[in-house]
Enzyme design. Structure first.
Site, mmCIF file in Angstrom:
data_model
loop_
_atom_site.group_PDB
_atom_site.id
_atom_site.type_symbol
_atom_site.label_atom_id
_atom_site.label_comp_id
_atom_site.label_asym_id
_atom_site.label_seq_id
_atom_site.Cartn_x
_atom_site.Cartn_y
_atom_site.Cartn_z
ATOM 1 N N ASP A 1 0.825 -1.197 0.000
ATOM 2 C CA ASP A 1 0.000 0.000 0.000
ATOM 3 C C ASP A 1 0.874 1.268 0.000
ATOM 4 O O ASP A 1 0.748 2.116 0.871
ATOM 5 C CB ASP A 1 -0.894 -0.074 1.259
ATOM 6 C CG ASP A 1 -1.843 1.096 1.386
ATOM 7 O OD1 ASP A 1 -2.336 1.578 0.356
ATOM 8 O OD2 ASP A 1 -2.087 1.527 2.542
ATOM 9 N N GLU B 1 3.904 -8.048 7.278
ATOM 10 C CA GLU B 1 2.655 -8.683 6.864
ATOM 11 C C GLU B 1 2.837 -9.733 5.775
ATOM 12 O O GLU B 1 2.221 -9.646 4.710
ATOM 13 C CB GLU B 1 1.636 -7.627 6.423
ATOM 14 C CG GLU B 1 1.270 -6.692 7.552
ATOM 15 C CD GLU B 1 0.028 -5.846 7.281
ATOM 16 O OE1 GLU B 1 -0.374 -5.741 6.116
ATOM 17 O OE2 GLU B 1 -0.538 -5.312 8.247
ATOM 18 N N TYR C 1 -6.269 -3.147 12.833
ATOM 19 C CA TYR C 1 -7.159 -2.066 12.390
ATOM 20 C C TYR C 1 -8.599 -2.306 12.820
ATOM 21 O O TYR C 1 -9.521 -1.965 12.094
ATOM 22 C CB TYR C 1 -7.041 -1.910 10.866
ATOM 23 C CG TYR C 1 -5.701 -1.321 10.468
ATOM 24 C CD1 TYR C 1 -5.494 0.057 10.486
ATOM 25 C CD2 TYR C 1 -4.632 -2.141 10.114
ATOM 26 C CE1 TYR C 1 -4.262 0.602 10.152
ATOM 27 C CE2 TYR C 1 -3.387 -1.604 9.783
ATOM 28 C CZ TYR C 1 -3.218 -0.233 9.806
ATOM 29 O OH TYR C 1 -2.002 0.317 9.488
ATOM 30 N N GLU D 1 1.308 -1.028 13.906
ATOM 31 C CA GLU D 1 0.429 -0.185 13.086
ATOM 32 C C GLU D 1 -0.960 -0.204 13.689
ATOM 33 O O GLU D 1 -1.482 -1.276 14.001
ATOM 34 C CB GLU D 1 0.305 -0.717 11.654
ATOM 35 C CG GLU D 1 1.506 -0.544 10.788
ATOM 36 C CD GLU D 1 1.266 -1.057 9.354
ATOM 37 O OE1 GLU D 1 0.107 -1.131 8.913
ATOM 38 O OE2 GLU D 1 2.264 -1.389 8.707
ATOM 39 N N LYS E 1 -3.829 8.048 6.686
ATOM 40 C CA LYS E 1 -3.732 7.709 8.120
ATOM 41 C C LYS E 1 -2.655 8.522 8.834
ATOM 42 O O LYS E 1 -2.381 8.294 10.008
ATOM 43 C CB LYS E 1 -3.486 6.207 8.300
ATOM 44 C CG LYS E 1 -4.668 5.363 7.816
ATOM 45 C CD LYS E 1 -4.590 3.925 8.242
ATOM 46 C CE LYS E 1 -5.707 3.103 7.608
ATOM 47 N NZ LYS E 1 -5.538 2.889 6.154
HETATM 48 C C1 GCB Z 1 -1.168 -2.347 6.696
HETATM 49 C C2 GCB Z 1 0.101 -2.247 5.947
HETATM 50 C C3 GCB Z 1 0.414 -0.827 5.514
HETATM 51 C C4 GCB Z 1 -0.854 -0.150 5.011
HETATM 52 C C5 GCB Z 1 -1.858 -0.105 6.145
HETATM 53 C C6 GCB Z 1 -3.184 0.550 5.732
HETATM 54 O O1 GCB Z 1 -1.427 -3.281 7.399
HETATM 55 O O2 GCB Z 1 1.192 -2.791 6.630
HETATM 56 O O3 GCB Z 1 1.401 -0.849 4.525
HETATM 57 O O4 GCB Z 1 -0.610 1.137 4.517
HETATM 58 O O5 GCB Z 1 -2.138 -1.412 6.573
HETATM 59 O O6 GCB Z 1 -3.349 1.741 5.916
HETATM 60 O O7 GCB Z 1 -4.017 -0.161 5.188
#
Ligand code: GCB
Length: 592
Positions: A162, A403, A469, A505, A570
């Site tokens: 991403d 990941e 998340y 994260e 983010k």
């Molecule tokens: C993740 C990834 C990261 C993404 C993030 C997102 O788990 O490691 O590279 O940018 O989520 O914002 O979806």
């Protein structure tokens, strides 16, 4: 691999600037003699990503050529001359005066070639570097994978990650000279014994014989020792009484000068700044200098408008100022090694680094041969990363992957219980982590897991590092439910694995200026509530060793229906580094 330097013996010439540039979509340039000059060149800045400098090249990832001329001063004669590229993404081939001198695969790590035998001393020299960043499933990181979790991401260009797959020469290109007999490498490790700091220095030289003189000093102390080379290797331990230890609170650096002496002559010299500190894990804690430390900070990206992933020194200084302002003590080089200039800055400013390999988005739905190829690439990148960053006191932990997707990822996404995994995949990480520990037993090792990562993989690491998340990609808008799942999972992970846990994260996309009461997805209020909820959950759990917010700043991604305008929002700072509400919340909380 030593960072090039100018000193009494060595010369350094920075080739950064405006170069000639031409894309070669059909791969015709080599046969057509482009290594000697480009037929229809346009100007390009080095360092920088080509995708940002020309609108029509935004999505171009194929072959392109960089070229420029240079002269070598007569004073360099008699030395060996090396060409060193800080980073070219992904594959590069290098020609001097039409001779191919070498190639390199994998971005974000430096490579160099001895070009002495191809130089013209009485004439201009011509340098050409071809670079391409084709997205291929067999590369690390992989691209153009398709299917499974990758289909979900649906990004154009088809990266398996991403962030925008910027291409080009991203860091400075240096010419530097070393004497014929020279210091090839220096490795420094430190231990603490009471109030004494033990600095172990291993020096490798190109030849053999002679002696090595070491001088370690700071304002308060000066220590010298000399040791004979045993073949090409010399080793000594310097005991620093009342050592001033390196830490975020006091990032004290000593200067080490290594001199190579042969027949009574100082033939080569290299200086580096070192910090005396130790890192360990004990029980549920990460220990720095024997004391528990909690990592507060971010995942970041090397990313900015126009410069793309190119080294941008004013931005780097600005970002370190903001890290200090907000009260962070650490970050992860998500999802690739950052510049050497960044690592030096971290040493100086006292920022702790989780140093990540470019292995993002690994997957296992492929043939055994392809998996073996990927493992070899991951190993090469860890070797190159450790060779580059082993002497930085700021680097406390290696991350071998971000990941990696277990097989049956989609089933795992949906499950709230840990599921068993094919042991073949566990062996992949066993090998990679074993290699990392063998190369550097002085630091911690982790891999950063997505929701559904098998506990067998986390069990291999020193710190359980996870990205979560809840409240965003799942339980969106239902933060209470998300936090309930988070806390349940944190407790379960800790009781299953019995190690420190860190969230590497967590975060919510937040459009700057979007407000809502009650808070809702995409608003600044929701980002504040979500980050606070996660931080509170960690505060209530003594086994939590760190919290890294995703992300420090908004950053460019491919185009996709979850990425408004091609950005991940983010960040707690905008892409141009203005604070969102969350930044002010963190500043209060982390400075309290
Ligand atoms: C993740 C990834 C990261 C993404 C993030 C997102 O788990 O490691 O590279 O940018 O989520 O914002 O979806």
């Amino acid at each position: 691999m030593l960072y090039p330097q100018q000193n009494e013996v060595r010369n350094l010439f920075d080739l950064s600037g405006i170069w000639d540039f031409q894309i070669d979509p059909h791969g015709a340039g080599e046969a057509a003699g482009w290594s000697g000059g480009l037929p229809d060149a346009q100007p390009i800045a080095v360092p920088g990503s080509w995708n940002e400098q020309y609108g029509d090249l935004r999505d171009y990832l194929g072959l392109a050529w960089y070229a420029r001329s240079f002269c070598i001063p007569a004073a360099w004669q008699g030395s060996r001359v090396r060409l060193r590229v800080g980073s070219a993404v992904y594959r590069a081939e290098v020609w001097i005066n039409g001779h191919k001198v070498g190639d390199h695969d994998g971005g974000h790590l430096p490579f160099e070639f001895d070009i002495t035998d191809h130089l013209r001393w009485d004439h201009e020299n011509h340098l050409a570097i071809s670079v391409e960043n084709e997205l291929k499933p067999t590369r690390v990181p992989p691209g153009n994978v398709g299917g499974g979790a990758f289909a979900l991401m649906g990004s154009y260009p088809a990266a398996s990650y991403d962030f925008f797959p910027y291409a080009g020469i991203h860091r400075p290109v240096y010419l530097y000279s070393v004497p014929q007999q020279h210091i090839e490498d220096v490795t420094v490790t430190t231990e603490i014994d009471g109030s004494t700091g033990q600095v172990r220095v291993v020096v490798a030289q190109s030849g053999s014989g002679g002696s090595c003189h070491l001088h370690l000093k700071d304002d308060a102390s000066s220590l010298e020792t000399a040791v004979e080379f045993d073949g090409s290797r010399a080793e000594a331990i310097l005991d620093v009484a009342n050592a001033r230890l390196w830490s975020p609170a006091d990032p004290h650096l000593y200067q080490l000068t290594v001199s190579l002496i042969d027949d009574g002559l100082h033939v080569d010299r290299y200086r580096l700044d070192i910090g005396i500190r130790t890192v360990a894990v004990k029980g549920d804690h990460i220990l720095l200098n024997g004391e528990p430390i909690f990592l507060k900070g971010f995942g970041r990206h090397e990313d900015f408008a126009v410069s793309g992933r190119g080294l941008n020194l004013p931005l780097m200084v600005k970002d370190y100022g903001l890290l200090k302002w907000i009260g962070a003590n650490s970050y992860r080089t998500s999802h690739y090694p950052y510049s050497e200039e960044e690592m030096r800055m971290a040493d100086r400013e006292g920022i702790l680094i989780i140093d990540e390999s470019p292995a993002v988005g690994l997957f296992f739905e492929s043939s055994d041969d392809d998996i073996a190829t990927r493992l070899d690439l991951c190993k090469t990148q860890m070797r190159e990363l450790i060779r580059r960053d082993k002497n930085h006191p700021s680097v406390i932990m290696w991350s071998v992957a971000n990941e990696p997707f277990p097989p049956d990822m989609m089933r795992r996404f949906a499950s709230h219980e840990p599921l068993p995994v094919d042991p073949k995949t566990t062996r992949f990480f066993e090998e990679l982590i074993r290699l990392t520990r063998d190369l550097d037993p002085s630091r911690l090792v982790t891999l950063v897991g997505i929701h559904g990562t098998p506990n067998d993989w986390h069990a291999l690491t020193d710190v359980v590092c996870i990205n979560r998340y809840y409240g965003w990609y799942s339980q969106g808008g239902q933060l209470d439910q998300g936090l309930a799942l988070l806390t349940r999972e944190l407790d379960a992970l800790h009781s299953a694995l019995g190690k420190p846990v860190m969230i590497c994260e967590f975060g919510a996309d937040t459009i700057p200026g979007a407000h809502a009461e009650p808070a809702e997805l995409w608003s600044e209020e929701y980002q504040v509530l979500m980050l606070e909820g996660y931080l509170d959950a960690a505060d209530a759990r003594p086994f939590m060793a760190g919290m890294h917010i995703w992300n420090f700043a908004d950053f460019k991604t491919g185009q996709g229906n979850r990425r408004v305008g091609g950005y991940n929002y983010k960040g707690v700072f905008t892409r141009d580094r203005r604070p969102k509400m969350a930044a002010h919340m963190l500043k209060k909380r982390w400075n309290a």
